[in-house]
Design a protein around this motif. Structure first.
Motif, PDB file in Angstrom:
ATOM      1  N   LEU A   1       8.055   4.399  -4.391  1.00  0.00           N
ATOM      2  CA  LEU A   1       7.004   5.223  -4.941  1.00  0.00           C
ATOM      3  C   LEU A   1       7.282   5.596  -6.518  1.00  0.00           C
ATOM      4  O   LEU A   1       6.533   5.587  -7.601  1.00  0.00           O
ATOM      5  CB  LEU A   1       6.634   6.587  -4.047  1.00  0.00           C
ATOM      6  CG  LEU A   1       5.866   5.973  -2.929  1.00  0.00           C
ATOM      7  CD1 LEU A   1       5.986   7.424  -2.185  1.00  0.00           C
ATOM      8  CD2 LEU A   1       4.649   5.332  -3.433  1.00  0.00           C
TER       9      LEU A   1
ATOM     10  N   SER B   1       5.380   4.508  -9.676  1.00  0.00           N
ATOM     11  CA  SER B   1       4.945   5.550 -10.555  1.00  0.00           C
ATOM     12  C   SER B   1       5.155   5.220 -12.254  1.00  0.00           C
ATOM     13  O   SER B   1       4.280   5.733 -13.020  1.00  0.00           O
ATOM     14  CB  SER B   1       5.665   6.851 -10.443  1.00  0.00           C
ATOM     15  OG  SER B   1       6.944   6.846 -10.438  1.00  0.00           O
TER      16      SER B   1
ATOM     17  N   THR C   1      -0.755   5.415  -8.130  1.00  0.00           N
ATOM     18  CA  THR C   1      -0.869   4.912  -7.075  1.00  0.00           C
ATOM     19  C   THR C   1      -2.159   5.545  -6.214  1.00  0.00           C
ATOM     20  O   THR C   1      -2.088   6.715  -6.136  1.00  0.00           O
ATOM     21  CB  THR C   1       0.405   4.566  -6.086  1.00  0.00           C
ATOM     22  OG1 THR C   1       0.792   6.151  -6.180  1.00  0.00           O
ATOM     23  CG2 THR C   1       1.362   3.916  -6.884  1.00  0.00           C
ATOM     24  N   SER C   2      -2.962   4.838  -5.427  1.00  0.00           N
ATOM     25  CA  SER C   2      -3.924   5.392  -4.604  1.00  0.00           C
ATOM     26  C   SER C   2      -3.269   5.974  -3.402  1.00  0.00           C
ATOM     27  O   SER C   2      -2.262   5.743  -2.896  1.00  0.00           O
ATOM     28  CB  SER C   2      -4.703   4.228  -4.168  1.00  0.00           C
ATOM     29  OG  SER C   2      -4.125   3.293  -3.317  1.00  0.00           O
ATOM     30  N   GLU C   3      -4.004   6.814  -2.675  1.00  0.00           N
ATOM     31  CA  GLU C   3      -3.526   7.475  -1.547  1.00  0.00           C
ATOM     32  C   GLU C   3      -3.432   6.554  -0.593  1.00  0.00           C
ATOM     33  O   GLU C   3      -2.543   6.449   0.313  1.00  0.00           O
ATOM     34  CB  GLU C   3      -4.642   8.770  -1.122  1.00  0.00           C
ATOM     35  CG  GLU C   3      -4.115   9.471   0.220  1.00  0.00           C
ATOM     36  CD  GLU C   3      -2.774  10.310  -0.152  1.00  0.00           C
ATOM     37  OE1 GLU C   3      -2.169  10.340   0.805  1.00  0.00           O
ATOM     38  OE2 GLU C   3      -2.726  10.694  -1.287  1.00  0.00           O
ATOM     39  N   GLU C   4      -4.379   5.409  -0.470  1.00  0.00           N
ATOM     40  CA  GLU C   4      -4.017   4.370   0.598  1.00  0.00           C
ATOM     41  C   GLU C   4      -2.711   3.466   0.577  1.00  0.00           C
ATOM     42  O   GLU C   4      -2.272   3.285   1.455  1.00  0.00           O
ATOM     43  CB  GLU C   4      -5.330   3.422   0.210  1.00  0.00           C
ATOM     44  CG  GLU C   4      -5.407   2.285   1.391  1.00  0.00           C
ATOM     45  CD  GLU C   4      -6.524   1.356   1.132  1.00  0.00           C
ATOM     46  OE1 GLU C   4      -6.750   0.256   1.716  1.00  0.00           O
ATOM     47  OE2 GLU C   4      -7.394   1.415   0.187  1.00  0.00           O
TER      48      GLU C   4
ATOM     49  N   ARG D   1       0.009   4.845  -1.007  1.00  0.00           N
ATOM     50  CA  ARG D   1       0.938   5.874  -0.759  1.00  0.00           C
ATOM     51  C   ARG D   1       1.100   5.798   0.815  1.00  0.00           C
ATOM     52  O   ARG D   1       2.218   5.670   1.523  1.00  0.00           O
ATOM     53  CB  ARG D   1       0.890   7.042  -1.257  1.00  0.00           C
ATOM     54  CG  ARG D   1       1.223   7.067  -2.614  1.00  0.00           C
ATOM     55  CD  ARG D   1       1.075   8.439  -3.283  1.00  0.00           C
ATOM     56  NE  ARG D   1       0.059   9.165  -3.137  1.00  0.00           N
ATOM     57  CZ  ARG D   1      -1.143   9.201  -3.992  1.00  0.00           C
ATOM     58  NH1 ARG D   1      -0.837   8.505  -5.209  1.00  0.00           N
ATOM     59  NH2 ARG D   1      -2.245   9.923  -3.853  1.00  0.00           N
ATOM     60  N   GLU D   2      -0.070   5.697   1.573  1.00  0.00           N
ATOM     61  CA  GLU D   2      -0.088   5.999   3.131  1.00  0.00           C
ATOM     62  C   GLU D   2       0.407   4.667   3.740  1.00  0.00           C
ATOM     63  O   GLU D   2       1.299   4.685   4.541  1.00  0.00           O
ATOM     64  CB  GLU D   2      -1.468   6.110   3.699  1.00  0.00           C
ATOM     65  CG  GLU D   2      -1.984   7.622   3.533  1.00  0.00           C
ATOM     66  CD  GLU D   2      -3.424   7.933   3.679  1.00  0.00           C
ATOM     67  OE1 GLU D   2      -4.015   6.845   4.346  1.00  0.00           O
ATOM     68  OE2 GLU D   2      -3.760   8.951   3.501  1.00  0.00           O
ATOM     69  N   LYS D   3       0.184   3.467   3.050  1.00  0.00           N
ATOM     70  CA  LYS D   3       0.635   2.189   3.623  1.00  0.00           C
ATOM     71  C   LYS D   3       2.109   1.972   3.554  1.00  0.00           C
ATOM     72  O   LYS D   3       2.888   1.614   4.420  1.00  0.00           O
ATOM     73  CB  LYS D   3       0.202   0.858   2.934  1.00  0.00           C
ATOM     74  CG  LYS D   3      -1.302   0.701   3.192  1.00  0.00           C
ATOM     75  CD  LYS D   3      -1.739  -0.390   2.410  1.00  0.00           C
ATOM     76  CE  LYS D   3      -3.229  -0.760   2.682  1.00  0.00           C
ATOM     77  NZ  LYS D   3      -3.790  -1.757   1.892  1.00  0.00           N
TER      78      LYS D   3
ATOM     79  N   SER E   1       4.062   4.593   5.907  1.00  0.00           N
ATOM     80  CA  SER E   1       3.956   4.162   7.329  1.00  0.00           C
ATOM     81  C   SER E   1       4.648   2.718   7.749  1.00  0.00           C
ATOM     82  O   SER E   1       4.993   2.469   8.837  1.00  0.00           O
ATOM     83  CB  SER E   1       2.191   3.848   7.684  1.00  0.00           C
ATOM     84  OG  SER E   1       1.812   2.684   7.076  1.00  0.00           O
TER      85      SER E   1
END
Length: 89
Positions: free
Chosen positions: A40, A44, A49-52, A54-56, A59
């Motif tokens: 990340l 940056s 970066t999209s929330e999607e 960041r979640e990928k 996870s």
């Protein structure tokens, strides 16, 4: 050795094994978190970066894949370029 002594030693061994297993799991989780944070940080520098995304990244639990993604991010020219190369878009 008496039966109660054997049981006590078995319990102590079980606790020891459990602690060791917990340490190993903690190290793996810490490594995953560190690789995700580094990724990340790289991204940056390339843009938002999209929330999607960041979640990928958060996870993902495979250290080898996170290392691969870090290498891709280091050579990417944009977040979109990274997503395309990593197969995340």
């Amino acid at each position: 050795m008496q039966a109660w002594e054997e049981k006590m030693y078995e319990r102590l061994e079980g606790r020891k094994e459990g602690k060791e297993e917990g340490r190993k799991e903690g190290k793996v989780e810490g490594k995953e978190e560190g690789l995700s944070e580094l990724l990340l940080d790289f991204l940056s520098e390339l843009g938002p970066t999209s929330e999607e995304l960041r979640e990928k990244i958060a996870s993902e639990k495979t250290p080898a894949r996170l290392k691969e993604w870090n290498k891709l991010a280091a050579g990417a020219v944009s977040v979109e370029d990274f997503e395309r190369k990593a197969g995340l878009s």
